[in-house]
Each structure stands twice: as structure tokens, then as C-alpha cells.
Design a protein around this motif. Structure first.
Motif, PDB file in Angstrom:
ATOM      1  N   ALA A  56       0.840  -1.211   0.000  1.00 32.90           N
ATOM      2  CA  ALA A  56       0.000   0.000   0.000  1.00 32.90           C
ATOM      3  C   ALA A  56       0.870   1.253   0.000  1.00 32.90           C
ATOM      4  CB  ALA A  56      -0.926  -0.006   1.215  1.00 32.90           C
ATOM      5  N   GLU A  57       1.928   1.250   0.792  1.00 32.54           N
ATOM      6  CA  GLU A  57       2.821   2.408   0.873  1.00 32.54           C
ATOM      7  C   GLU A  57       3.471   2.708  -0.481  1.00 32.54           C
ATOM      8  OE1 GLU A  57       4.473   5.671   2.487  1.00 32.54           O
ATOM      9  OE2 GLU A  57       3.114   4.328   3.567  1.00 32.54           O
ATOM     10  N   ARG A  58       3.813   1.671  -1.213  1.00 30.14           N
ATOM     11  CA  ARG A  58       4.470   1.838  -2.515  1.00 30.14           C
ATOM     12  C   ARG A  58       3.482   2.045  -3.654  1.00 30.14           C
ATOM     13  NH1 ARG A  58       9.324  -2.599  -1.759  1.00 30.14           N
ATOM     14  NH2 ARG A  58      10.291  -1.470  -0.042  1.00 30.14           N
ATOM     15  N   GLY A  59       2.198   1.992  -3.342  1.00 24.49           N
ATOM     16  CA  GLY A  59       1.190   2.199  -4.370  1.00 24.49           C
ATOM     17  C   GLY A  59       0.906   0.970  -5.209  1.00 24.49           C
ATOM     18  N   TRP A  60       1.344  -0.193  -4.750  1.00 24.23           N
ATOM     19  CA  TRP A  60       1.119  -1.435  -5.489  1.00 24.23           C
ATOM     20  C   TRP A  60      -0.162  -2.128  -5.067  1.00 24.23           C
ATOM     21  CZ3 TRP A  60       6.772  -3.525  -4.816  1.00 24.23           C
ATOM     22  CH2 TRP A  60       7.638  -2.727  -5.548  1.00 24.23           C
ATOM     23  N   LEU A  61      -0.715  -1.712  -3.961  1.00 24.90           N
ATOM     24  CA  LEU A  61      -2.026  -2.189  -3.517  1.00 24.90           C
ATOM     25  C   LEU A  61      -2.946  -0.981  -3.549  1.00 24.90           C
ATOM     26  CD1 LEU A  61      -3.950  -4.316  -2.268  1.00 24.90           C
ATOM     27  CD2 LEU A  61      -3.110  -3.599  -0.024  1.00 24.90           C
ATOM     28  N   VAL A  62      -3.881  -0.991  -4.481  1.00 23.13           N
ATOM     29  CA  VAL A  62      -4.796   0.127  -4.648  1.00 23.13           C
ATOM     30  C   VAL A  62      -6.211  -0.432  -4.791  1.00 23.13           C
ATOM     31  CG1 VAL A  62      -5.415   2.099  -6.113  1.00 23.13           C
ATOM     32  CG2 VAL A  62      -3.000   1.461  -5.840  1.00 23.13           C
ATOM     33  N   VAL A  63      -7.143   0.139  -4.041  1.00 25.93           N
ATOM     34  CA  VAL A  63      -8.548  -0.255  -4.150  1.00 25.93           C
ATOM     35  C   VAL A  63      -9.406   1.002  -4.154  1.00 25.93           C
ATOM     36  CG1 VAL A  63      -8.225  -2.511  -3.023  1.00 25.93           C
ATOM     37  CG2 VAL A  63      -8.834  -0.533  -1.652  1.00 25.93           C
ATOM     38  N   GLU A  64     -10.587   0.870  -4.691  1.00 28.89           N
ATOM     39  CA  GLU A  64     -11.541   1.977  -4.677  1.00 28.89           C
ATOM     40  C   GLU A  64     -11.944   2.263  -3.232  1.00 28.89           C
ATOM     41  OE1 GLU A  64     -12.689   3.836  -7.246  1.00 28.89           O
ATOM     42  OE2 GLU A  64     -11.274   2.757  -8.532  1.00 28.89           O
ATOM     43  N   PRO A  65     -12.218   3.517  -2.894  1.00 29.35           N
ATOM     44  CA  PRO A  65     -12.614   3.846  -1.524  1.00 29.35           C
ATOM     45  C   PRO A  65     -13.767   2.997  -0.994  1.00 29.35           C
ATOM     46  CG  PRO A  65     -12.144   5.848  -2.722  1.00 29.35           C
ATOM     47  CD  PRO A  65     -12.101   4.715  -3.726  1.00 29.35           C
ATOM     48  N   GLU A  66     -14.765   2.742  -1.825  1.00 33.76           N
ATOM     49  CA  GLU A  66     -15.914   1.939  -1.384  1.00 33.76           C
ATOM     50  C   GLU A  66     -15.472   0.519  -1.013  1.00 33.76           C
ATOM     51  OE1 GLU A  66     -19.718  -0.074  -3.495  1.00 33.76           O
ATOM     52  OE2 GLU A  66     -19.465   2.081  -3.863  1.00 33.76           O
ATOM     53  N   VAL A  67     -14.620  -0.053  -1.829  1.00 38.55           N
ATOM     54  CA  VAL A  67     -14.100  -1.394  -1.553  1.00 38.55           C
ATOM     55  C   VAL A  67     -13.258  -1.360  -0.277  1.00 38.55           C
ATOM     56  CG1 VAL A  67     -12.579  -3.230  -2.389  1.00 38.55           C
ATOM     57  CG2 VAL A  67     -14.152  -2.093  -3.968  1.00 38.55           C
ATOM     58  N   GLY A  68     -12.415  -0.353  -0.139  1.00 37.78           N
ATOM     59  CA  GLY A  68     -11.594  -0.216   1.063  1.00 37.78           C
ATOM     60  C   GLY A  68     -12.437  -0.129   2.314  1.00 37.78           C
ATOM     61  N   ARG A  69     -13.503   0.682   2.276  1.00 38.08           N
ATOM     62  CA  ARG A  69     -14.388   0.802   3.441  1.00 38.08           C
ATOM     63  C   ARG A  69     -15.023  -0.540   3.799  1.00 38.08           C
ATOM     64  NH1 ARG A  69     -15.891   5.305   0.550  1.00 38.08           N
ATOM     65  NH2 ARG A  69     -14.980   7.229   1.342  1.00 38.08           N
ATOM     66  N   ARG A  70     -15.451  -1.273   2.786  1.00 37.52           N
ATOM     67  CA  ARG A  70     -16.096  -2.567   3.014  1.00 37.52           C
ATOM     68  C   ARG A  70     -15.096  -3.572   3.612  1.00 37.52           C
ATOM     69  NH1 ARG A  70     -18.353  -3.170  -1.746  1.00 37.52           N
ATOM     70  NH2 ARG A  70     -16.707  -4.455  -2.626  1.00 37.52           N
ATOM     71  N   VAL A  71     -13.897  -3.626   3.056  1.00 35.09           N
ATOM     72  CA  VAL A  71     -12.874  -4.538   3.570  1.00 35.09           C
ATOM     73  C   VAL A  71     -12.505  -4.160   4.999  1.00 35.09           C
ATOM     74  CG1 VAL A  71     -10.470  -5.286   3.312  1.00 35.09           C
ATOM     75  CG2 VAL A  71     -11.955  -5.147   1.297  1.00 35.09           C
ATOM     76  N   ILE A  72     -12.328  -2.875   5.254  1.00 35.38           N
ATOM     77  CA  ILE A  72     -11.980  -2.403   6.598  1.00 35.38           C
ATOM     78  C   ILE A  72     -13.081  -2.751   7.596  1.00 35.38           C
ATOM     79  CG2 ILE A  72     -11.631  -0.327   8.000  1.00 35.38           C
ATOM     80  CD1 ILE A  72     -10.086   0.818   5.521  1.00 35.38           C
TER      81      ILE A  72
END
Length: 119
Positions: free
Chosen positions: A26-42
Motif C-alpha cells: 500500500a505504501e508503494r502504491g502497489w495495492l490500490v482499491v476503490e474507496p468503497e471497496v476499502g471501506r467494506r474490507v476495513i
């Protein structure tokens, strides 16, 4: 072995967990997800973290109860304590590892989704 440096990790890693890897991606920008997906996963990870916290609390309470009461437990309570201790022995500290690793996953997905830090 650390996949980034090729060096041994001196055994400090939590086998079966990849929190540090997800953070690095995530820090290197190699893991990227849409905000909606991120909220759901979190949200799912937070629910899992709460469930793990509950299991760890139950195991600790069971240990204390067994130590305090000894042979004076009623059969129903004694069986619950035995079940809890047995479950902890099978997981061999994995619940405690999960308590350390799950927040890393949460942070990684927060970063991957570009979500603001939690206050």
C-alpha cells in the motif's frame, strides 16, 4: 526471508500473516482499491478484530477462573473452561498474533483506498 531485501527476518515474522507485506504494498502504491471497496474490507476486518478480541478475553477469563476455582467449578462452567483452554491450545497463540496483524491489514487497506486516518 524478507522478499524485499532477501535477508532473513530473524524469526520475528508472524507465520501465516502478511500485515507488513500489505503495508509495504500500500505504501508503494502497489495495492490500490476503490474507496468503497476499502471501506467494506476495513469494516469486515474491524468485525474480525472484535471477534478475535472476544476470543482472547474469553480464553483469559477461562484461565483465570480455572486457576481461581480449581476443582470447585460446576460441571457446566468447567466444560466451558475446558473448551476454551482446548481451543487456545489448538490455535497456539494465533489469536494474539491476529491482534497484532489485523490492525496492519486495516491500515494497509486505509492507505490503499486513500482514506483519511482515523482520529
Amino acid at each position: 526471508m524478507d522478499i524485499w531485501s532477501g535477508e532473513d527476518d530473524d524469526g520475528a515474522g508472524a507465520e501465516g500473516f502478511a500485515g507488513e507485506l500489505f503495508l509495504q504494498l500500500a505504501e508503494r502504491g502497489w495495492l490500490v482499491v476503490e474507496p468503497e471497496v476499502g471501506r467494506r474490507v476495513i469494516a469486515e476486518l474491524l468485525a474480525t478484530l472484535e471477534a478475535v478480541r472476544g476470543r482472547v478475553r474469553l480464553a483469559e477469563m477461562s484461565r483465570r477462573l480455572r486457576e481461581t476455582a480449581g476443582d470447585r467449578l460446576v460441571p457446566e462452567v468447567d466444560q466451558a473452561v475446558v473448551d476454551s483452554v482446548f481451543a487456545e491450545q489448538i490455535t497456539a497463540g494465533r489469536w494474539e498474533q491476529a491482534l497484532v496483524e489485523l490492525p496492519k491489514y486495516i491500515e494497509a487497506f486505509r492507505r490503499a483506498a486513500g482514506l483519511p486516518e482515523q482520529a
